[in-house]
Design an enzyme around this catalytic site. Structure first.
Site, short mmCIF file in Angstrom:
data_model
loop_
_atom_site.label_atom_id
_atom_site.label_comp_id
_atom_site.label_asym_id
_atom_site.label_seq_id
_atom_site.Cartn_x
_atom_site.Cartn_y
_atom_site.Cartn_z
N SER A 116 -25.23 2.78 -8.69
CA SER A 116 -25.29 3.23 -10.08
C SER A 116 -25.43 4.74 -10.11
O SER A 116 -25.95 5.35 -9.16
CB SER A 116 -26.48 2.58 -10.77
OG SER A 116 -26.77 3.20 -12.00
N TYR A 172 -35.86 2.13 -10.22
CA TYR A 172 -34.44 1.78 -10.27
C TYR A 172 -33.63 2.79 -9.47
O TYR A 172 -32.75 2.42 -8.68
CB TYR A 172 -33.97 1.76 -11.72
CG TYR A 172 -32.51 1.40 -11.89
CD1 TYR A 172 -32.07 0.11 -11.62
CD2 TYR A 172 -31.58 2.34 -12.33
CE1 TYR A 172 -30.73 -0.24 -11.79
CE2 TYR A 172 -30.25 2.00 -12.50
CZ TYR A 172 -29.82 0.72 -12.22
OH TYR A 172 -28.49 0.39 -12.38
#
Length: 308
Positions: free
Chosen positions: A156, A182
């Site tokens: 990501s 994350y």
């Protein structure tokens, strides 16, 4: 490298003219979003696809829809809970044939409060990265048995938020922040591609990572069910799955390994976070960091094995 594809390319466009008959492919986290679309596109091209999913009942419904839509009956469902090492081990033990492509797609994002599995490993790191590390290592011999196998790590642009916090991965001292957590998990996915590409090159296994882009899916369930980026940067599910499909099946990238792609092209290396969240952080491609993470991950898996 530049491929000739771009932001608006879809997986179907990449697979045009490509016959994947006889190819065995696993896609984790494939009951919705870009995972389900990746399965659909690959099945349409003739691949034999295994959906490795948490919820088998939902997975079977999605698989039935894909088989009806594509006419390909070789779409199967197997249970896999990446936050549970025993589940990963069970999945690996039940696999017994050469594997052409492993797409590590499953993930969680922005868990608002600190969660750890019973062994003390932080949940986003375990689900997004360490579970996939254990799965990939466990399936290595089956990937090696296939000609020119590939592993695809869905990372990501969130990796630009944080490097791997080697001294406190599980937030035992650092105050937990869902975006630091994350970010480090997605950086770890890229570092795995760097490390595995070097270790497994002689085995004929190519390993790459990617940013699918901003796509509204179930991934946003912990952050209000909406995208934070500007609308002009949003992609459809078909566009979002394209880079995964490129790295898993296109002959254009057959000789590429250890790289990070976005918008179907290799990303620019950046040394500070761009306003648009594009490119790949230099720390995510660092071979020394990749080696350190590999050794640490191996040690963590060995501890999980002892407790299993």
């Amino acid at each position: 490298m530049m491929t000739g594809y771009g932001f608006e390319t879809t997986g179907d466009e990449i697979l045009e003219g490509i016959d994947l008959s006889g190819k065995r492919i696993i896609v984790t986290g494939s009951t919705s979003g870009i995972g389900a679309e990746t399965v659909r596109a690959l099945a349409k091209a003739g691949a034999e696809v295994t959906m490795a999913v948490r919820n088998v009942e939902v997975g079977r419904k999605v698989a039935d829809e894909i088989m009806q839509a594509t006419g390909n009956r070789k779409v199967t469902v197997q249970q896999l809970e990446l936050s549970d090492f025993a589940s990963v081990r069970s999945f690996v033990s039940n696999w017994n044939e050469p594997l052409d492509v492993l797409i590590n797609n499953a993930g969680v994002m922005g868990i608002p409060y600190l969660q750890k599995i019973s062994e003390g490993i932080e949940m986003q790191f375990m689900t997004n990265y360490l579970g996939h590390f254990a799965l990939s290592v466990g399936l290595h011999k089956f990937l090696k048995a296939a000609p020119a196998a590939r592993i695809v790590m869905v990372s990501s642009s969130g990796h630009l938020l944080c490097p791997v916090l080697f001294d406190d991965i599980n937030f035992n001292f650092i105050s937990y922040d869902p975006w630091l957590s994350y970010g480090q998990s997605k950086t770890a996915c890229i570092l795995f591609a760097v490390g595995a590409a070097r270790r497994w090159r002689e085995d004929g296994i190519a390993v790459n990572a990617l940013n699918p882009g901003a796509i509204l899916t179930n991934l946003q369930r912990h952050v209000g069910g909406k995208l934070r980026s500007a609308p002009e940067f949003h992609k459809t599910v078909q566009e979002g799955a394209a880079t995964s499909i490129l790295l898993s099946a296109s002959p254009v990238v057959r000789n590429v390994s250890g790289a990070y792609f976005e918008d179907c092209n290799e990303a620019e290396v950046v040394t500070s976070r761009p306003e648009r969240f594009a490119g790949v952080a230099k720390y995510a491609l660092d071979p020394d960091g990749a080696d350190r993470l590999w050794d640490l991950s191996t040690s963590m898996i060995e501890q999980l094995q002892k407790k299993a």
